[in-house]
Design a protein around this motif. Structure first.
Motif, short mmCIF file in Angstrom:
data_model
loop_
_atom_site.label_atom_id
_atom_site.label_comp_id
_atom_site.label_asym_id
_atom_site.label_seq_id
_atom_site.Cartn_x
_atom_site.Cartn_y
_atom_site.Cartn_z
N PHE A 86 0.77 -1.31 -0.04
CA PHE A 86 -0.04 0.16 0.03
C PHE A 86 0.90 1.27 0.01
CE2 PHE A 86 -2.63 3.29 1.96
CZ PHE A 86 -3.94 3.24 1.22
N LEU A 114 2.11 2.57 -3.43
CA LEU A 114 1.21 3.27 -4.32
C LEU A 114 1.64 4.70 -4.49
CD1 LEU A 114 -2.23 1.96 -3.25
CD2 LEU A 114 -0.97 1.33 -5.12
N ARG A 118 0.60 2.00 -10.28
CA ARG A 118 -0.57 2.17 -9.41
C ARG A 118 -1.63 0.91 -9.76
NH1 ARG A 118 -3.12 8.03 -10.45
NH2 ARG A 118 -2.02 8.14 -8.67
N TRP A 119 -1.66 0.45 -11.00
CA TRP A 119 -2.55 -0.74 -11.22
C TRP A 119 -1.86 -1.90 -10.46
CZ3 TRP A 119 -7.46 -2.02 -12.64
CH2 TRP A 119 -8.30 -1.03 -13.34
N SER A 170 -1.87 -1.94 -6.71
CA SER A 170 -3.69 -2.17 -6.19
C SER A 170 -3.84 -3.58 -6.45
CB SER A 170 -4.31 -1.15 -7.03
OG SER A 170 -3.88 0.05 -7.00
N CYS A 217 -2.32 -5.61 -3.59
CA CYS A 217 -3.28 -5.33 -2.43
C CYS A 217 -4.35 -6.12 -2.30
CB CYS A 217 -3.54 -3.75 -2.25
SG CYS A 217 -2.01 -2.76 -1.93
#
Length: 500
Positions: free
Chosen positions: A330, A333, A464-465, A468, A471
């Motif tokens: 996290f 990010l 970012r993708w 994510s 996560c």
């Protein structure tokens, strides 16, 4: 109740220490050449490209994934010395093949691929090692023994590149032993050293290793693996069925743990090159230092978790470890507003897609780079324009990256040890070879799919993708853990023979 004799206790732990050594040498066999595979491949076969390098790296895990259940099954019915010696002998032979891959006049890259796949096949003995340790320790000893096993594996991964660095002093040319056509150089010396360690390991298995079996309370009992026992049966009550829901759940959790760590290792170099404009040399050097520190951190965690588990229990520690890994990803990010530097090479060629003003997107140093002559040899650095997300995704600050490394280096070893420990306790006194083989295969599959996943998602969609989705996978694993939490108890506890 038979009390264990002092002689049996000493022999049992000598054998367990031989298994620690086997685990250490198995991981050294993987990591000792990992930094030199690419330059050696380019040297022996100019037709090989970076995509083929990916197959060579993955071949180790593929070989291990295939072999683990097979060696595990073998160890369930025969003395464990047999699969151990055969697997190590395969690794030794594969290392010798690697040292001679320069000799053929063509298709050298395929010989290297075969050699690394066979080294991985030999490393399938990890399932035998862990099943032996599970059977040779009581429930009270199990967590400590599994932590020591994982620590030996981690130390092997750390020291492998150190050995490789020492062998670089020999140089690319080295010396040639013409009688047997052997080139001893910085590429072949590490694998020959690994082969020598394998021979020593085989000798120790023949001279020191003995079959031992104790029940969950530590009482000595007969093992079906002991030589001379054709129809050997455990000297304890093995009634009761294994909780296969818990077994499948832990296989899934272990897959996720290895998957996210493989992603973490794979993404380190390209991420730092894109975000911090590091050169290839800088990225390899700095990340090598960071991963070494993470490795040392992991070994410390392995030691601490042995004591901590006695107070809180394995399930709670596994839950906490997954949460720490989740926070680690996290943190990775992109949160800021500053964009990463763009590689000047593509800008110079006016290849930015869909932009009217080049200068507005270029940092100061990039504008200066445009003045370089066309035959310059400076390595382009920064985020390549071919990755379209570089134009609109904020950079990940170095503090974020370092913090993430620390958190993942803390959470991963906790999850690793607790997974193996809980798994072995759930399986109980029955032979664990096949089950340990499936668990090892799950980890090998994760190490294959992790790099493939991150290379595709990161390249086309960006960090970012990629992070994510990671996560999301970890949150899913936490939900699975919550669902099966009460089922993750020792076989003897579930059957009412012991209190938790």
């Amino acid at each position: 109740d038979a009390v264990e004799t002092q002689e049996h206790h000493k022999s049992r732990w000598r054998s367990i220490w031989i298994m620690y050594l086997t685990m250490f040498l198995s991981s050294v066999g993987f990591s000792i050449v990992i930094m030199s595979v690419w330059p050696y491949l380019q040297k022996i076969d100019p037709t090989a490209d970076a995509s083929f390098l990916g197959w060579i790296i993955a071949s180790y895990s593929i070989g291990q994934m295939v072999a683990s259940p097979l060696f595990g099954l073998w160890s369930n019915y025969r003395p464990r010395r047999e699969p151990l010696v055969v697997s190590i002998a395969i690794s030794v032979a594969a290392n010798c093949l690697y040292a001679y891959v320069h000799l053929p006049h063509s298709h050298n890259k395929y010989y290297m691929l075969t050699a690394r796949a066979l080294v991985g096949f030999g490393a399938g003995n990890v399932a035998v090692v862990r099943s032996y340790i599970a059977g040779a320790t009581s429930l009270r000893e199990r967590t400590s023994a599994m932590a020591n096993t994982s620590a030996c594996q981690a130390v092997g991964f750390i020291l492998g590149p150190v050995f490789q660095t020492c062998f670089t002093l020999i140089g690319e040319e080295g010396i040639t032993w013409k009688l047997i056509n052997l080139q001893l150089n910085m590429y072949t010396a590490p694998v020959l050293f690994g082969g020598l360690l394998g021979v020593i390991n085989i000798i120790l298995i023949f001279t020191i290793f003995r079959e031992h079996q104790v029940d969950d309370m530590g009482r000595q009992c007969k093992s079906i693996n002991s030589e001379g026992q054709e129809n050997g049966i455990l000297d304890q009550d093995t009634e009761g069925n294994i909780d296969h829901v818990a077994v499948v759940a832990l296989n899934f959790l272990f897959f996720v743990i290895l998957f996210v760590f493989a992603v973490f290792e794979t993404i380190a170099t390209p991420l730092t090159m894109d975000m911090y404009s590091w050169t290839r040399k800088e990225a390899v050097f700095y990340n090598g230092i960071i991963l070494s520190v993470v490795g040392i951190e992991s070994v410390i965690v392995f030691m601490v978790v042995k004591t901590l588990s006695k107070k809180t229990g394995e399930r709670a520690i596994l839950h906490g470890g997954l949460q720490i890994v989740l926070v680690g990803f996290f943190v990775l990010l992109p949160w800021g507003k500053k964009l990463p530097n763009i590689q000047w090479q593509e800008i110079k060629n006016n290849s930015i897609p869909g932009t009217a003003s080049t200068e507005m997107l270029m940092p100061f140093w990039s504008l200066e780079a445009l003045q370089l002559p066309s035959n310059h040899t400076v390595e382009p650095v920064g985020c390549p324009i071919t990755q379209s997300w570089c134009l609109n995704t904020p950079m990940i600050y170095l503090a974020q990256y370092i913090s993430s490394d620390i958190l993942i280096g803390l959470g991963y070893p906790v999850c690793n040890v607790m997974s193996y420990t809980l798994y072995s306790k759930i399986l109980g006194p029955k032979p664990q070879g096949v089950y340990m083989g499936w668990l090892t295969a799950s980890g090998s599959g994760a190490r294959i799919l992790g790099p493939v996943f991150v290379s595709q998602v990161y390249t086309y969609l960006g960090p970012r993708w990629a992070f994510s989705l990671i996560c999301g996978v970890i949150i899913l694993s936490l939900l699975v853990l919550e669902i099966v939490y009460k089922r993750l108890i020792a076989f003897s506890v579930r059957c009412g023979r012991m209190q938790e």
